[in-house]
Design a protein around this motif. Sequence first.
Motif, short mmCIF file in Angstrom:
data_model
loop_
_atom_site.label_atom_id
_atom_site.label_comp_id
_atom_site.label_asym_id
_atom_site.label_seq_id
_atom_site.Cartn_x
_atom_site.Cartn_y
_atom_site.Cartn_z
N PRO A 50 -4.26 4.47 -0.79
CA PRO A 50 -4.45 3.30 -1.48
C PRO A 50 -3.17 2.15 -1.74
CG PRO A 50 -3.67 5.24 -2.87
CD PRO A 50 -3.78 5.66 -1.43
N VAL A 51 -3.51 1.12 -2.00
CA VAL A 51 -2.65 -0.14 -1.94
C VAL A 51 -1.26 0.41 -2.97
CG1 VAL A 51 -1.97 -2.22 -2.61
CG2 VAL A 51 -4.47 -1.69 -1.82
N SER A 52 -1.25 1.36 -3.95
CA SER A 52 -0.29 1.34 -4.86
C SER A 52 0.73 2.34 -3.94
CB SER A 52 -0.79 2.23 -6.10
OG SER A 52 -1.52 3.50 -5.76
N THR A 53 0.05 3.08 -3.28
CA THR A 53 1.04 4.03 -2.40
C THR A 53 1.82 3.24 -1.35
OG1 THR A 53 -0.44 6.00 -2.61
CG2 THR A 53 1.03 6.11 -0.79
N VAL A 54 1.14 2.26 -0.83
CA VAL A 54 1.88 1.54 0.16
C VAL A 54 2.93 0.73 -0.59
CG1 VAL A 54 1.63 -0.44 1.65
CG2 VAL A 54 -0.31 1.01 1.40
N TRP A 55 2.91 -0.07 -1.49
CA TRP A 55 3.92 -0.57 -2.31
C TRP A 55 4.92 0.30 -2.84
CZ3 TRP A 55 3.97 -5.28 -0.93
CH2 TRP A 55 2.76 -6.03 -0.85
N ALA A 56 4.69 1.62 -3.21
CA ALA A 56 5.45 2.68 -3.68
C ALA A 56 6.46 2.89 -2.47
CB ALA A 56 4.81 3.80 -4.17
#
Length: 356
Positions: A50-56
């Motif tokens: 997910p995108v949230s994991t990328v930014w994390a």
Amino acid sequence: MARRTAAAAAGAVVSRRARPAGTVALLVTLLVGLVVSIGTAVTVGPADIPVSTVWAVVADRLGLADVDVPLLREHVVWRLRLPRVLGAAVVGAGLAAAGAVMQTVTRNPLADPYLLGVSSGASLGAVAVLVLGVGGGVAALTGGAFAGALAAFAVVAGVAGRRAALAPARVVLAGVAVAQLCGAATSFVIIWVADPHATQSITFWLSGSLARVDWTALAWAGPVLVAVLTLVAAHARALNAFAFGEDAASTLGVSVTRVRWLLLVGAALLTAVLVAVSGAVGFVGLILPHAARFLTGPDHRRLLPAVVLAGAIFLVWVDTAARTLFAPRELPVGVLTALLGVPAFVWLLHRRKGRD
């Protein structure tokens, strides 16, 4: 006096034609689109991230936050996908900008970054590394390609001669000749060695691929891109003057010889670096400048940022498609750019025929 008045009027025409009401909105939209494209493209692949994991992962690596992300996902994002996606953005932006500069400086709407034989020289250098065993690994391949590209441009400059800056056709013809020579030498080496494994690797690289891009490649390709874009942006007004010919540019105070060689060398250096990173990715530098001119007009103060952003977005998504459409097999990104670029090229020729 008449020449001065005509040149000033020509400059005014460029300025008026290049002020569409939505230029600022367009650039903001392209910038947002690039950020979203990079963030989304990293999530696309066999492993669903997910995108949230990328930014994390990005925030954790940059020290902006302390986030607990599974090691495997962190490896996929930081070591595999993110460098490749950023590499696609850098290569797309650089090739599009170099194409815009080449088309203006040579006054040839069909020019592209490979016009000076740089791509063929890089190919020959890469073949020397892959087939002849001059070193090993990605670093040797990139170094060989870069050395070959610079050597090809040096030969082009020598063949074109001192008067090449006043006669762009000489540079074009010299580039075509050197490209043919390097292409013939590359084919000869491949046939002479007759190694199927090496031939397969060479063919994939010559077709363009971002599979080898890592943080090391970005660490030297990125600064070169920024430096050359800064150089080109500083000469945006001179590029506007070039659009009306050498006489108009000279009347407007442009040192035609110095500026032309400076921009040619800058474009060749940038192309050499990008080809060393990604191989020969065709049609990006040919088609994207025309698409950007359609949106912004001919003023390079607006054209350059638009073509950089558009080129980056374009290649990010083309490379994403290249690595996912037929997974687990991967297409060379140059194959897809050609499939998309050839119809656009034919349309461009038809459009110019209608004007002529």
